[in-house]
Design a protein around this motif. Structure first.
Motif, PDB file in Angstrom:
ATOM      1  N   LYS A 161      14.940  63.088  39.255  1.00 34.01           N
ATOM      2  CA  LYS A 161      13.703  62.400  38.911  1.00 34.01           C
ATOM      3  C   LYS A 161      12.863  62.085  40.152  1.00 34.01           C
ATOM      4  CE  LYS A 161      15.409  60.608  34.544  1.00 34.01           C
ATOM      5  NZ  LYS A 161      15.925  59.454  33.789  1.00 34.01           N
ATOM      6  N   GLU A 220       7.571  60.380  38.797  1.00 33.08           N
ATOM      7  CA  GLU A 220       6.887  59.779  37.658  1.00 33.08           C
ATOM      8  C   GLU A 220       7.818  59.565  36.466  1.00 33.08           C
ATOM      9  OE1 GLU A 220       4.093  62.831  37.248  1.00 33.08           O
ATOM     10  OE2 GLU A 220       2.894  62.200  38.968  1.00 33.08           O
ATOM     11  N   TYR A 221       9.018  60.153  36.549  1.00 37.88           N
ATOM     12  CA  TYR A 221       9.914  60.053  35.397  1.00 37.88           C
ATOM     13  C   TYR A 221      10.509  58.654  35.291  1.00 37.88           C
ATOM     14  CZ  TYR A 221       9.548  65.085  35.856  1.00 37.88           C
ATOM     15  OH  TYR A 221       9.067  66.339  35.966  1.00 37.88           O
ATOM     16  N   SER A 222      10.687  58.210  34.066  1.00 38.19           N
ATOM     17  CA  SER A 222      11.245  56.867  33.932  1.00 38.19           C
ATOM     18  C   SER A 222      12.769  56.908  34.034  1.00 38.19           C
ATOM     19  CB  SER A 222      10.815  56.253  32.605  1.00 38.19           C
ATOM     20  OG  SER A 222      11.335  57.045  31.561  1.00 38.19           O
TER      21      SER A 222
END
Ligand SMILES: [Zn+2]
Length: 425
Positions: free
Chosen positions: A188, A136-138
């Motif tokens: 990530k 979910e991390y950008s």
């Protein structure tokens, strides 16, 4: 061999058969210790035979048959011997354990193979180690470029994983000195490592050995099939792509990434990341050219801070072809000088020798700076030089000048790159 556990089989239909000769020949006083009632010469005398006629008669008159316990300790082998010599060798030279029982061995072998196959099959789904995380991390702008280039290099049919060799090549070509970017993509959760437990891999090695060595001879058809299946299983480690839920497959994900990269609005962080990336990439390239040149001219080099200082100074002021020209020419001169110096050196000379190239490079750059000049003959990169995929990608799709970066300094490339995009200041 127990007492009287033998029989004499006589070939009485033989022409010139001499009745009783064969019984006298195999008449034991003590079978276990091979004590005979008559010696060979006594028999020859008794029947008035020459040695050659006697041996021929013995050989063709029949055989002695007895049972011998085999290595399994249960089954007996039927053994036939045709003369006293053979039985002597058999008893003296062969212990019971050397009589191999194929039937019992096969049963035992097959049972243990079945057990191995079962154990392996049970542990296979459990031992798959998946370090899967949510993604979910950008990603930063540069991380997107790295990821896009990585996922479009996959050879797997659906693109869902990256083979080890593709991964290794990517690291060697794109990520030397830039491991943090790759680590961040990992952290990530966009890429994860799928590998099998060592214990399972060891089991497979063992099963492979059995399969290739003697499984076909001693195991039943089904067990052999299972061994074959396991021996041929591909348990290499893979780097898997964790496709975000939004996308149905790798190509739609890649397409979305490309769009994001092309339409990116850069943050200050992105700009700084690009600048640092280009500088690190260039420094690593210069190190590679230095290694190449030093081994070509057989010049020693010490990779210390003093050297890195000079290389950083070099990449700020000159493009890669000029950097290569400086290093190559100075290494050539250094090599020639060291050759003259010979191998007999004092400690002080050894120090000088190891740092000579760095000192020459430094003073040559001083000279160029004083004159405000560049090397007159930029040097083309070695023929086997491999250009980074990311460099080609950015050059083609973002900067769009279709120029290789070797003709520019990192600063020049940075400004071209940033000029091609909107910056969200
Ligand atoms: Zn047996």
């Amino acid at each position: 061999m127990s007492e009287k556990n033998y029989k004499i089989v006589v070939n009485s239909e033989l022409e010139n058969f001499i009745p009783n000769l064969f019984n006298d020949y195999w008449d034991f006083l003590d079978f276990s210790n091979l004590k005979y009632r008559y010696t060979s010469s006594a028999i020859q005398e008794k029947y008035g035979l020459t040695a050659s006629v006697y041996y021929k008669a013995v050989r063709s008159s029949g055989y002695l048959e007895f049972k011998e316990l085999m290595d399994c300790g249960k089954c007996y082998a039927n053994i036939k011997v045709y003369n006293r010599n053979e039985v002597f060798h058999l008893i003296k030279k062969r212990s019971h354990s050397e009589l191999f029982c194929k039937t019992c061995y096969s049963i035992k072998f097959n049972d243990s193979c079945k057990m191995l196959v079962n154990k392996f099959s049970e542990s296979l789904p459990l031992e798959l180690i998946v370090e899967n995380k949510s993604n979910e991390y950008s990603l930063s702008y540069l991380e997107k470029i790295f990821l896009y280039n990585l996922i479009t290099q996959s050879d797997s049919p659906e693109g869902e994983y990256i083979e080890e060799h593709v991964w290794e090549n990517f690291l060697a070509l794109e990520a030397i000195g830039l491991e943090d970017i790759v680590k961040s993509i990992f952290d990530k959760g966009y890429v994860y490592n799928k590998k099998y437990d060592d214990c399972l891999l060891e089991q497979q090695v063992y099963i492979k050995k059995l399969y290739y060595r003697n499984a076909e001879e001693y195991s039943d058809e089904d067990t052999f099939k299972n061994l074959k299946l396991i021996a041929n299983l591909d348990l290499s480690s893979y780097f898997c792509l964790n496709i975000p839920e939004l996308y149905s497959n790798v190509s739609s994900w890649a397409h979305a990434l490309y769009t994001e990269i092309a339409n990116a609005k850069l943050t200050i962080f992105d700009c700084k990341e690009i600048e640092a990336y280009l500088k690190t990439k260039r420094l690593m390239e210069v190190y590679e050219l230095l290694d190449y040149t030093c081994s070509y001219w057989n010049v020693p080099i010490v990779k210390d801070n003093a050297l890195e200082f000079e290389l950083l100074r070099m990449i700020i002021n000159y493009d890669l072809n000029c950097c290569f020209a400086i290093i190559y020419y100075q290494a050539k001169e250094t090599g020639a000088f060291l050759n003259k110096m010979g191998s007999e050196v004092t400690n002080q000379q050894r120090f000088t020798k190891n740092h000579l190239l760095r000192m020459r490079v430094s003073s040559y750059m001083d000279y160029l700076e004083r004159k405000n000049e560049k090397p007159k003959h930029p040097r083309p990169l070695p023929l086997d030089w491999v250009t980074s995929e990311i460099e080609l990608f950015v050059s083609m799709n973002i900067i769009k000048g279709y120029q290789k970066w070797e003709k520019y300094t990192p600063e020049e490339i940075t400004s071209e790159w940033l000029a091609a995009l909107d910056i969200d200041a």
